[in-house]
Write an enzyme that holds these catalytic residues in place. Structure first.
Site, PDB file in Angstrom:
ATOM      1  N   LYS A  44       1.131  -1.413   0.298  1.00 13.08           N
ATOM      2  CA  LYS A  44       0.139  -0.207   0.212  1.00 13.08           C
ATOM      3  C   LYS A  44       0.543   1.177  -0.215  1.00 13.08           C
ATOM      4  CE  LYS A  44      -2.013   2.909   1.912  1.00 13.08           C
ATOM      5  NZ  LYS A  44      -1.775   4.639   1.831  1.00 13.08           N
ATOM      6  N   GLU A  52       8.775   1.601  11.243  1.00 11.68           N
ATOM      7  CA  GLU A  52      10.148   2.542  11.123  1.00 11.68           C
ATOM      8  C   GLU A  52       9.786   3.834  11.306  1.00 11.68           C
ATOM      9  OE1 GLU A  52      12.309  -0.636   9.337  1.00 11.68           O
ATOM     10  OE2 GLU A  52      12.394   1.895   8.164  1.00 11.68           O
TER      11      GLU A  52
HETATM   12  P1  NAD Z   1       1.970   8.450   7.436  1.00 10.96           P
HETATM   13  O1  NAD Z   1       1.558   7.660   8.268  1.00 10.96           O
HETATM   14  O2  NAD Z   1       1.050   9.791   7.102  1.00 10.96           O
HETATM   15  O3  NAD Z   1       2.368   7.615   5.608  1.00 10.96           O
HETATM   16  C1  NAD Z   1       2.619   6.314   5.506  1.00 10.96           C
HETATM   17  C2  NAD Z   1       1.685   5.210   5.086  1.00 10.96           C
HETATM   18  O4  NAD Z   1       0.598   5.126   5.857  1.00 10.96           O
HETATM   19  C3  NAD Z   1       0.719   6.404   3.494  1.00 10.96           C
HETATM   20  O5  NAD Z   1       0.900   4.778   2.822  1.00 10.96           O
HETATM   21  C4  NAD Z   1      -0.888   6.119   4.859  1.00 10.96           C
HETATM   22  O6  NAD Z   1      -1.933   5.884   3.531  1.00 10.96           O
HETATM   23  C5  NAD Z   1      -0.631   4.238   5.638  1.00 10.96           C
HETATM   24  N1  NAD Z   1      -1.957   5.082   6.385  1.00 10.96           N
HETATM   25  C6  NAD Z   1      -1.877   6.126   7.332  1.00 10.96           C
HETATM   26  N2  NAD Z   1      -2.605   5.993   8.167  1.00 10.96           N
HETATM   27  C7  NAD Z   1      -3.098   4.410   7.838  1.00 10.96           C
HETATM   28  C8  NAD Z   1      -3.495   3.473   8.503  1.00 10.96           C
HETATM   29  N3  NAD Z   1      -4.311   3.889   9.526  1.00 10.96           N
HETATM   30  N4  NAD Z   1      -3.627   2.764   9.091  1.00 10.96           N
HETATM   31  C9  NAD Z   1      -2.743   1.978   7.495  1.00 10.96           C
HETATM   32  N5  NAD Z   1      -2.743   2.952   6.857  1.00 10.96           N
HETATM   33  C10 NAD Z   1      -2.206   3.815   7.173  1.00 10.96           C
HETATM   34  O7  NAD Z   1       3.759   9.117   6.741  1.00 10.96           O
HETATM   35  P2  NAD Z   1       3.909   9.920   5.776  1.00 10.96           P
HETATM   36  O8  NAD Z   1       3.190  11.372   5.738  1.00 10.96           O
HETATM   37  O9  NAD Z   1       3.457   9.447   4.362  1.00 10.96           O
HETATM   38  O10 NAD Z   1       5.318  10.417   5.533  1.00 10.96           O
HETATM   39  C11 NAD Z   1       6.676  10.585   6.126  1.00 10.96           C
HETATM   40  C12 NAD Z   1       6.366  10.080   7.636  1.00 10.96           C
HETATM   41  O11 NAD Z   1       7.304   8.613   7.509  1.00 10.96           O
HETATM   42  C13 NAD Z   1       7.854  11.467   8.759  1.00 10.96           C
HETATM   43  O12 NAD Z   1       7.174  11.047   9.624  1.00 10.96           O
HETATM   44  C14 NAD Z   1       8.864   9.780   8.574  1.00 10.96           C
HETATM   45  O13 NAD Z   1       9.335  10.137   9.564  1.00 10.96           O
HETATM   46  C15 NAD Z   1       8.665   8.836   8.497  1.00 10.96           C
HETATM   47  N6  NAD Z   1       9.596   7.665   7.784  1.00 10.96           N
HETATM   48  C16 NAD Z   1      10.700   7.346   9.156  1.00 10.96           C
HETATM   49  C17 NAD Z   1      11.640   6.367   7.945  1.00 10.96           C
HETATM   50  C18 NAD Z   1      12.471   5.986   9.129  1.00 10.96           C
HETATM   51  O14 NAD Z   1      13.067   4.833   8.192  1.00 10.96           O
HETATM   52  N7  NAD Z   1      12.246   5.419  10.217  1.00 10.96           N
HETATM   53  C19 NAD Z   1      11.487   6.268   7.062  1.00 10.96           C
HETATM   54  C20 NAD Z   1      10.899   7.511   6.032  1.00 10.96           C
HETATM   55  C21 NAD Z   1      10.218   8.805   6.495  1.00 10.96           C
END
Ligand code: NAD
Length: 508
Positions: free
Chosen positions: A194, A269
Site C-alpha cells: 500500500k 519505522e
Molecule cells: P504517514 O504515516 O502519514 O503515511 C505512511 C503510510 O501509512 C501511507 O501509505 C498512508 O496511507 C498509510 N496510513 C496512514 N494511516 C493509516 C492507517 N490508519 N492504517 C494503515 N495505513 C495508514 O507518513 P507520511 O507522511 O507518508 O511519511 C512521513 C513520515 O514517515 C515521517 O514521520 C517520517 O519520519 C516517517 N519515515 C520514517 C522512516 C524510518 O525509517 N523511520 C523513513 C521514512 C519516513
C-alpha cells in the site's frame, strides 16, 4: 529556460514517461493483473512543483484490498516452497530491470514527490542494490542454528511468516518500497503493498517491473488509496500475518490498534527528531558538510535527517556563521533541474504545516537566522526557503516536533553531559550523529545517546547488513541483513533426543 538547458531536457523526457499516468487512470495490480478502473472512485495526484494534476489514481476500497490479500494468501504456498536459488535468480532479474529503467524511475519519482533529481537518480540504483543484496541471501534465509545439550540437539528452522502487508510513505517512496519488499520476497513471503496516496507513481512502476520480471501472480500485489480505508483494511485482514510500516508515529499507533484483533507481527519505522552533536574538536569542514547535507538534502523530508544541531559553545559562533553562509547559498528550484539542491515539498498541506513552524519559532523566542519564508518567486510550487533557527532551546516546539522540511534548529551546549541530556530529551530515538576527534568520548556518547542508529564523524552511511530502526517513539524492530528475516520469518525449534536421557515414567 532555453530549449537546450538540462531542466528543459529533463522536463521533456519526464513528459514522455508521465504520459501514461495523465492519459489513463492509474489502478491496482492484483493477482498478476492490472485492475479495471472504469467504475472506480479516483483522486488527483498533484505535482509538488506546480500544484497541478499528474493524473487520476484509483482511491481503493476495502473490497479491493480484500481481493489483494486473498491473492497473496493463495499464492503463498507455492512461493514459499520455491527453492531459494530460484527466488535469487528472479530477484536479480528484478534488479536488472530496475537498473534498465533507472532514468524513468528517477524522473517519475522526482516529478511525483518533488525530491531533486540529483538524489532520485541514486534512489533507483539503491533500489536495485536492495534487490541484489536480498536476492543473494534468499538461499540461506531458512538456515537456522544447531544448539547442543548433553542429551538433545536443538535445530532451529526458519519459514516465511505468510502474506505480509507493506505500507510506505511519500518521502523516498521507491527506495523505501524496495527496502521492505525485497527481503519479504527473499524470505518467501507474498506481499500486498500500500504505497502513500501522495506519491503513487513509482509504486506503479515497481508493480510493472514485478510483472515484467515474471514474479508469479499473487506474489506481488499493490493497492492504491488512502490509509484510513485500504491501509486500515490491510492491517485488519486475517490472511495478512505481519505489517511493516514506514510512516508517522501516530500512524504506527493506529496500526497497532487496528492489527490487534488479528494479532499481527508489526515492524514500525517512524518519525525522528535526530540530534547532530558537534564538539569543539570536530573536523570543522567535514562536520559542516555533513550538518548541511543531513538536513537540507531530500528537502529535509528524511526520517534520519539531523533536525537538531547541538553545537558546543566554544565553537558555536564560528560554526553558525559558516552554516548561515552555506544555507543561504543552497539552490532551491525545480526538482528536475540537475542544479537544484532543495525542491518543493510534497504537498500543499505539508507545505502549510512547515510554514506554520516559522511563526511558532518566533512566538517561542527563537531567532530566524536564515530563511523562514516561502519562495513565491519560484511560482506555484510548494517551495520553502531553507531555514536555520538559532538562539533556540530544546523545550521549544521547533526542537521537539518533527517538522520534516529543510529546517534546522541550533542549540548550544557546554559539555558532554549536557549534550547527552539535550540529545535524549525527546520522545524520539531514531538516529544520532556525533562529531569529535576524541574516540573515547565518541564511544561514551554512543553508549548514552538513546537512538537506534548512531554515526560517528559521518552522515548516514548505509550498510545493508547492519540493523536499521529506531527506539522510543521512532519505531519497533530492525531491518537490514538477517534482521529483516527475523521479521518476515517464523523460527521453529526442533528438539531431538540422543536416546540417552531418562524419559519420565507415570502410571506404569
Ligand atoms: P504517514 O504515516 O502519514 O503515511 C505512511 C503510510 O501509512 C501511507 O501509505 C498512508 O496511507 C498509510 N496510513 C496512514 N494511516 C493509516 C492507517 N490508519 N492504517 C494503515 N495505513 C495508514 O507518513 P507520511 O507522511 O507518508 O511519511 C512521513 C513520515 O514517515 C515521517 O514521520 C517520517 O519520519 C516517517 N519515515 C520514517 C522512516 C524510518 O525509517 N523511520 C523513513 C521514512 C519516513
Amino acid at each position: 529556460m532555453t530549449s537546450n538547458s538540462p531542466l528543459y531536457e529533463n522536463l521533456e523526457r519526464a513528459k514522455g514517461f508521465l504520459a501514461r499516468f495523465s492519459s489513463s487512470v492509474t489502478g491496482h495490480y492484483i493477482n498478476g493483473k492490472w485492475q479495471d478502473t472504469d467504475d472506480a472512485d479516483t483522486y488527483d495526484n498533484i505535482e509538488p512543483a506546480n500544484n497541478t494534476s499528474l493524473g487520476k489514481v484509483v482511491a481503493g476500497t476495502p473490497s479491493d484490498m480484500n481481493s489483494a490479500c486473498e491473492a497473496a494468501a493463495d499464492a503463498f504456498e507455492d512461493w514459499a516452497d520455491m527453492p531459494g536459488a530460484a527466488r535469487k535468480k528472479l530477484l536479480h532479474h528484478f534488479a536488472d530491470l530496475i537498473e534498465q529503467r533507472a532514468d524513468e524511475i528517477a524522473l517519475v519519482e522526482s516529478s511525483d514527490c518533488g525530491q531533486p533529481i540529483r538524489f532520485m537518480k541514486q534512489a533507483a540504483i539503491r533500489g536495485a542494490a536492495n534487490f541484489r543484496f536480498f536476492a543473494d541471501k534468499a538461499p540461506e534465509a531458512r538456515n537456522g542454528q544447531s544448539l547442543f545439550q548433553s542429551d538433545h540437539t536443538n535445530l532451529t528452522i526458519r519459514s516465511p511468516i505468510g502474506p505480509v502487508g507493506i505500507i510506505t510513505p511519500w518521502n523516498t517512496p521507491f527506495m523505501l518500497a524496495t527496502w521492505k519488499i525485497a527481503p519479504a520476497l527473499a524470505a518467501g513471503c507474498t506481499v500486498v503493498h500500500k504505497p502513500a496516496e501522495l506519491s503513487p507513481l513509482s509504486a506503479t512502476l515497481l508493480a510493472d517491473i514485478s510483472q515484467e520480471a515474471g514474479i508469479p501472480p499473487g506474489v506481488w500485489n499493490m493497492v492504491h488509496g488512502f490509509g484510513e480505508t485500504v491501509g486500515k483494511r490491510l492491517t485488519e485482514h486475517p490472511a495478512i500475518k505481519a505489517v511493516a510500516l514506514v510512516g508517522e508515529t501516530t500512524t504506527g499507533s493506529h496500526i497497532m490498534r487496528q492489527a490487534a484483533d488479528t494479532l499481527k507481527r508489526v515492524h514500525f519505522e517512524l518519525g525522528g527528531k535526530n540530534p547532530v552533536i558537534v564538539f569543539d574538536d570536530a573536523d570543522f569542514e567535514r562536520a559542516l558538510d555533513a550538518v548541511v547535507f543531513m538536513i537540507y538534502s531530500l528537502n529535509g523530508q528524511r526520517c534520519t535527517s539531523s533536525s537538531r544541531l547541538l553545537i558546543q559553545n566554544g565553537l558555536k559562533d564560528r560554526f553558525l556563521n559558516a552554516l548561515k553562509a552555506r544555507v543561504s547559498n543552497l539552490r532551491v528550484g525545480h526538482p528536475l533541474d540537475p542544479a537544484t539542491e532543495v525542491g518543493p515539498l510534497v504537498h500543499r498541506g505539508h507545505f502549510e504545516k512547515v510554514l506554520g513552524y516559522f511563526k511558532i519559532a518566533v512566538e517561542d523566542g527563537a531567532c530566524v537566522a536564515i530563511g523562514g519564508h516561502r519562495r513565491d518567486d519560484l511560482g506555484d510550487g510548494n517551495y520553502v526557503a531553507p531555514t536555520l533557527f538559532t538562539d533556540a532551546s530544546n523545550s521549544m516546539r521547533i526542537a521537539r516536533e518533527e517538522i520534516f522540511g529543510p529546517v534546522l534548529t541550533a542549540i548550544g551546549f557546554d559539555d558532554e553531559q549536557q549534550a547527552i541530556s539535550i540529545a535524549n530529551d525527546t520522545d524520539y530515538g531514531l538516529a544520532g550523529y556525533i562529531w569529535t576527534k576524541d574516540t573515547g568520548r565518541a564511544l561514551r556518547m554512543a553508549q548514552k545517546v538513546q537512538a537506534g542508529m548512531l554515526w560517528v564523524n559521518s552522515e548516514n552511511n548505509r550498510n545493508l547488513p547492519s540493523p536499521f530502526g529506531g527506539m522510543k517513539m521512532s519505531g519497533i524492530g530492525r531491518d537490514g541483513g538477517d534482521y529483516s528475516f527475523d521479521f518476515y520469518m517464523e523460527t521453529k525449534n526442533v528438539c531431538i533426543a540422543h536416546d540417552t536421557h531418562t524419559v519420565p515414567v507415570m502410571g506404569r
